[in-house]
Scaffold this motif. Structure first.
Motif, PDB file in Angstrom:
ATOM      1  N   VAL A 102       7.612  -6.061  14.653  1.00 29.48           N
ATOM      2  CA  VAL A 102       8.513  -6.869  13.839  1.00 29.48           C
ATOM      3  C   VAL A 102       8.099  -6.709  12.380  1.00 29.48           C
ATOM      4  O   VAL A 102       6.930  -6.901  12.034  1.00 29.48           O
ATOM      5  CB  VAL A 102       8.421  -8.365  14.232  1.00 29.48           C
ATOM      6  CG1 VAL A 102       9.364  -9.203  13.364  1.00 29.48           C
ATOM      7  CG2 VAL A 102       8.718  -8.562  15.710  1.00 29.48           C
ATOM      8  N   LEU A 103       9.060  -6.366  11.528  1.00 25.58           N
ATOM      9  CA  LEU A 103       8.780  -6.256  10.096  1.00 25.58           C
ATOM     10  C   LEU A 103       8.522  -7.649   9.525  1.00 25.58           C
ATOM     11  O   LEU A 103       9.337  -8.556   9.672  1.00 25.58           O
ATOM     12  CB  LEU A 103       9.962  -5.608   9.376  1.00 25.58           C
ATOM     13  CG  LEU A 103       9.796  -5.407   7.863  1.00 25.58           C
ATOM     14  CD1 LEU A 103       8.706  -4.394   7.562  1.00 25.58           C
ATOM     15  CD2 LEU A 103      11.118  -4.967   7.236  1.00 25.58           C
ATOM     16  N   LEU A 104       7.370  -7.824   8.896  1.00 23.35           N
ATOM     17  CA  LEU A 104       7.016  -9.120   8.314  1.00 23.35           C
ATOM     18  C   LEU A 104       7.357  -9.180   6.834  1.00 23.35           C
ATOM     19  O   LEU A 104       7.995 -10.117   6.368  1.00 23.35           O
ATOM     20  CB  LEU A 104       5.515  -9.385   8.483  1.00 23.35           C
ATOM     21  CG  LEU A 104       5.021  -9.736   9.880  1.00 23.35           C
ATOM     22  CD1 LEU A 104       3.511  -9.896   9.866  1.00 23.35           C
ATOM     23  CD2 LEU A 104       5.683 -11.016  10.374  1.00 23.35           C
ATOM     24  N   SER A 105       6.904  -8.183   6.067  1.00 25.89           N
ATOM     25  CA  SER A 105       7.139  -8.240   4.622  1.00 25.89           C
ATOM     26  C   SER A 105       7.140  -6.836   4.046  1.00 25.89           C
ATOM     27  O   SER A 105       6.615  -5.893   4.644  1.00 25.89           O
ATOM     28  CB  SER A 105       6.060  -9.078   3.929  1.00 25.89           C
ATOM     29  OG  SER A 105       4.815  -8.398   3.945  1.00 25.89           O
ATOM     30  N   THR A 106       7.740  -6.735   2.879  1.00 27.34           N
ATOM     31  CA  THR A 106       7.760  -5.487   2.122  1.00 27.34           C
ATOM     32  C   THR A 106       7.113  -5.761   0.774  1.00 27.34           C
ATOM     33  O   THR A 106       7.558  -6.646   0.048  1.00 27.34           O
ATOM     34  CB  THR A 106       9.204  -4.992   1.927  1.00 27.34           C
ATOM     35  OG1 THR A 106       9.785  -4.761   3.214  1.00 27.34           O
ATOM     36  CG2 THR A 106       9.228  -3.702   1.129  1.00 27.34           C
ATOM     37  N   ILE A 107       6.034  -5.047   0.487  1.00 27.98           N
ATOM     38  CA  ILE A 107       5.293  -5.222  -0.763  1.00 27.98           C
ATOM     39  C   ILE A 107       5.657  -4.072  -1.696  1.00 27.98           C
ATOM     40  O   ILE A 107       5.448  -2.904  -1.353  1.00 27.98           O
ATOM     41  CB  ILE A 107       3.774  -5.227  -0.489  1.00 27.98           C
ATOM     42  CG1 ILE A 107       3.402  -6.332   0.516  1.00 27.98           C
ATOM     43  CG2 ILE A 107       2.990  -5.371  -1.791  1.00 27.98           C
ATOM     44  CD1 ILE A 107       2.010  -6.180   1.108  1.00 27.98           C
ATOM     45  N   THR A 108       6.208  -4.391  -2.842  1.00 31.14           N
ATOM     46  CA  THR A 108       6.530  -3.352  -3.825  1.00 31.14           C
ATOM     47  C   THR A 108       5.270  -3.028  -4.625  1.00 31.14           C
ATOM     48  O   THR A 108       4.568  -3.927  -5.082  1.00 31.14           O
ATOM     49  CB  THR A 108       7.643  -3.833  -4.760  1.00 31.14           C
ATOM     50  OG1 THR A 108       8.798  -4.144  -3.966  1.00 31.14           O
ATOM     51  CG2 THR A 108       8.015  -2.753  -5.766  1.00 31.14           C
ATOM     52  N   THR A 109       4.986  -1.735  -4.760  1.00 32.19           N
ATOM     53  CA  THR A 109       3.762  -1.293  -5.434  1.00 32.19           C
ATOM     54  C   THR A 109       4.108  -0.446  -6.656  1.00 32.19           C
ATOM     55  O   THR A 109       5.233   0.036  -6.796  1.00 32.19           O
ATOM     56  CB  THR A 109       2.885  -0.472  -4.472  1.00 32.19           C
ATOM     57  OG1 THR A 109       3.652   0.641  -3.967  1.00 32.19           O
ATOM     58  CG2 THR A 109       2.412  -1.322  -3.299  1.00 32.19           C
ATOM     59  N   SER A 110       3.114  -0.262  -7.516  1.00 27.24           N
ATOM     60  CA  SER A 110       3.352   0.500  -8.744  1.00 27.24           C
ATOM     61  C   SER A 110       3.223   2.009  -8.516  1.00 27.24           C
ATOM     62  O   SER A 110       3.581   2.797  -9.385  1.00 27.24           O
ATOM     63  CB  SER A 110       2.362   0.061  -9.826  1.00 27.24           C
ATOM     64  OG  SER A 110       1.032   0.275  -9.381  1.00 27.24           O
ATOM     65  N   LYS A 111       2.692   2.398  -7.350  1.00 22.38           N
ATOM     66  CA  LYS A 111       2.492   3.826  -7.057  1.00 22.38           C
ATOM     67  C   LYS A 111       2.935   4.118  -5.633  1.00 22.38           C
ATOM     68  O   LYS A 111       3.131   3.207  -4.827  1.00 22.38           O
ATOM     69  CB  LYS A 111       0.999   4.185  -7.183  1.00 22.38           C
ATOM     70  CG  LYS A 111       0.442   4.026  -8.577  1.00 22.38           C
ATOM     71  CD  LYS A 111      -1.059   4.275  -8.579  1.00 22.38           C
ATOM     72  CE  LYS A 111      -1.620   3.942  -9.956  1.00 22.38           C
ATOM     73  NZ  LYS A 111      -2.976   3.416  -9.878  1.00 22.38           N
ATOM     74  N   LYS A 112       3.035   5.400  -5.347  1.00 20.65           N
ATOM     75  CA  LYS A 112       3.273   5.847  -3.974  1.00 20.65           C
ATOM     76  C   LYS A 112       1.911   6.037  -3.314  1.00 20.65           C
ATOM     77  O   LYS A 112       1.127   6.883  -3.743  1.00 20.65           O
ATOM     78  CB  LYS A 112       4.073   7.153  -3.955  1.00 20.65           C
ATOM     79  CG  LYS A 112       5.482   7.002  -4.520  1.00 20.65           C
ATOM     80  CD  LYS A 112       6.205   8.342  -4.563  1.00 20.65           C
ATOM     81  CE  LYS A 112       7.654   8.169  -4.998  1.00 20.65           C
ATOM     82  NZ  LYS A 112       7.799   7.736  -6.393  1.00 20.65           N
ATOM     83  N   TYR A 113       1.625   5.245  -2.281  1.00 19.14           N
ATOM     84  CA  TYR A 113       0.313   5.298  -1.646  1.00 19.14           C
ATOM     85  C   TYR A 113       0.354   6.090  -0.344  1.00 19.14           C
ATOM     86  O   TYR A 113       1.367   6.118   0.356  1.00 19.14           O
ATOM     87  CB  TYR A 113      -0.205   3.885  -1.380  1.00 19.14           C
ATOM     88  CG  TYR A 113      -0.579   3.144  -2.643  1.00 19.14           C
ATOM     89  CD1 TYR A 113      -1.610   3.594  -3.462  1.00 19.14           C
ATOM     90  CD2 TYR A 113       0.106   1.997  -3.022  1.00 19.14           C
ATOM     91  CE1 TYR A 113      -1.960   2.921  -4.625  1.00 19.14           C
ATOM     92  CE2 TYR A 113      -0.242   1.301  -4.179  1.00 19.14           C
ATOM     93  CZ  TYR A 113      -1.271   1.774  -4.971  1.00 19.14           C
ATOM     94  OH  TYR A 113      -1.608   1.100  -6.123  1.00 19.14           O
ATOM     95  N   TRP A 114      -0.774   6.695  -0.037  1.00 14.85           N
ATOM     96  CA  TRP A 114      -0.945   7.466   1.207  1.00 14.85           C
ATOM     97  C   TRP A 114      -1.877   6.700   2.149  1.00 14.85           C
ATOM     98  O   TRP A 114      -1.447   6.005   3.034  1.00 14.85           O
ATOM     99  CB  TRP A 114      -1.530   8.843   0.892  1.00 14.85           C
ATOM    100  CG  TRP A 114      -0.605   9.784   0.203  1.00 14.85           C
ATOM    101  CD1 TRP A 114       0.085   9.585  -0.960  1.00 14.85           C
ATOM    102  CD2 TRP A 114      -0.261  11.113   0.630  1.00 14.85           C
ATOM    103  NE1 TRP A 114       0.820  10.693  -1.298  1.00 14.85           N
ATOM    104  CE2 TRP A 114       0.628  11.646  -0.347  1.00 14.85           C
ATOM    105  CE3 TRP A 114      -0.633  11.908   1.707  1.00 14.85           C
ATOM    106  CZ2 TRP A 114       1.155  12.933  -0.238  1.00 14.85           C
ATOM    107  CZ3 TRP A 114      -0.111  13.196   1.803  1.00 14.85           C
ATOM    108  CH2 TRP A 114       0.782  13.695   0.847  1.00 14.85           C
ATOM    109  N   GLY A 115      -3.167   6.821   1.929  1.00 13.84           N
ATOM    110  CA  GLY A 115      -4.120   6.132   2.789  1.00 13.84           C
ATOM    111  C   GLY A 115      -4.173   4.650   2.467  1.00 13.84           C
ATOM    112  O   GLY A 115      -3.879   4.229   1.345  1.00 13.84           O
ATOM    113  N   ILE A 116      -4.565   3.851   3.487  1.00 12.62           N
ATOM    114  CA  ILE A 116      -4.692   2.407   3.270  1.00 12.62           C
ATOM    115  C   ILE A 116      -5.768   1.874   4.201  1.00 12.62           C
ATOM    116  O   ILE A 116      -5.940   2.367   5.318  1.00 12.62           O
ATOM    117  CB  ILE A 116      -3.333   1.695   3.504  1.00 12.62           C
ATOM    118  CG1 ILE A 116      -3.399   0.226   3.088  1.00 12.62           C
ATOM    119  CG2 ILE A 116      -2.861   1.850   4.952  1.00 12.62           C
ATOM    120  CD1 ILE A 116      -2.051  -0.467   3.066  1.00 12.62           C
TER     121      ILE A 116
END
Length: 276
Positions: A102-116
């Motif tokens: 289930v999708l909980l939230s969408t976080i907008t970021t300042s960059k395109k991220y790969w690893g987390i």
């Protein structure tokens, strides 16, 4: 997990499911126990989705969350939540695993991220390739700290693509641009920098994980192998190779029951047991 043991293939999970329009490219993987159910969660980059695989009533089942964009990295946030980087847009999504998704939230970021990777309940580390760095983020996507580790005055990150957190809270980074694995503190200091030459040289390091004993496993996409390093970044051995059916591996993880999961470009996750 006994990394001195010879890994034995126990299972193969086909990541392609009904409704997929493309060949599956499983990228990153984690395993969680949700409602007493062992659940494998994987990003399928080519089908723009996150998937879960689990067994219930002796039936193999799956969940699928379509994102419309290409997910890459994956990290556990809580016992039943993960965060996922969406590589081609500036987003991190959080997903509940129950064991369906289930999708909980969408976080907008300042960059395109790969690893987390999750550092603390309120902070994440995520890797960018433009510019090459590791950012420490809060859960709203704000950058708390930018890490560009230097060696001889030069940033030694080029294409940091997978991250994981060690048992001591440091950040492991695999970088296929500089063909190295490094360990960074959350403050940005380099704990070790593994960039060997010769027989043990890395060609295309990708997925990375660390075990409860601190041992490190990293895949090499071009060498078709999973490499075992000590907690301090010393080479131990190639624990899995092409002879074990490892072809173009990406994500890797271990669970609490002595199993190792490896994502392969053929669209499967191979599950190995490491027990005496």
């Amino acid at each position: 997990m006994d990394l001195r043991a010879t890994p034995v293939l126990q299972d193969t999970i086909d990541v392609r499911v009904a409704g997929d329009s493309n060949v599956s490219y499983p990228t990153d993987v984690t395993v969680m126990v949700v409602n007493d159910t062992d659940t494998v969660v994987v990003t399928d980059w080519n089908n723009n989705s996150v998937k879960s695989f689990y067994t219930r009533d002796n039936q193999t089942r799956h969940g699928k969350l379509s994102l419309g964009c290409k997910p890459w990295g994956l990290t556990k946030l809580t016992h039943n939540q993960v965060a996922v980087t969406v590589r081609n847009i500036n987003q991190i999504v959080t997903v509940e695993v129950n064991p369906d998704l289930v999708l909980l939230s969408t976080i907008t970021t300042s960059k395109k991220y790969w690893g987390i990777t999750s550092l603390t309940p309120s902070t994440l580390a995520a890797s960018s390739q433009s510019p090459p760095c590791v950012d420490i983020l809060d859960m709203t996507g704000n950058v708390l700290r930018l890490i560009s580790p230097l060696h001889n005055g030069n940033n030694i990150l080029q294409y940091p693509s997978f991250l994981c957190t060690t048992r001591t809270g440091n950040i492991l980074v695999s970088d296929f641009g500089t063909k190295r694995v490094m360990c960074l503190t959350p403050e940005g200091d380099v704990v070790f920098n593994y960039s060997p030459t010769g027989d043990t040289a890395l060609e295309f390091p990708q997925g990375i994980t660390s075990t409860s004993t601190g041992d490190i496993l990293v895949t090499d996409y071009s060498l078709h192998s999973v490499i075992h390093l000590t907690e301090s970044g010393q080479f131990v051995r190639n624990i899995l190779t092409q002879q074990d059916g490892i072809n173009y591996p990406r994500g890797v993880c271990v669970d609490g029951r002595g199993h190792m999961y490896v994502c392969l470009i053929s669209g499967v996750i191979k599950v190995f047991t490491c027990k005496h």
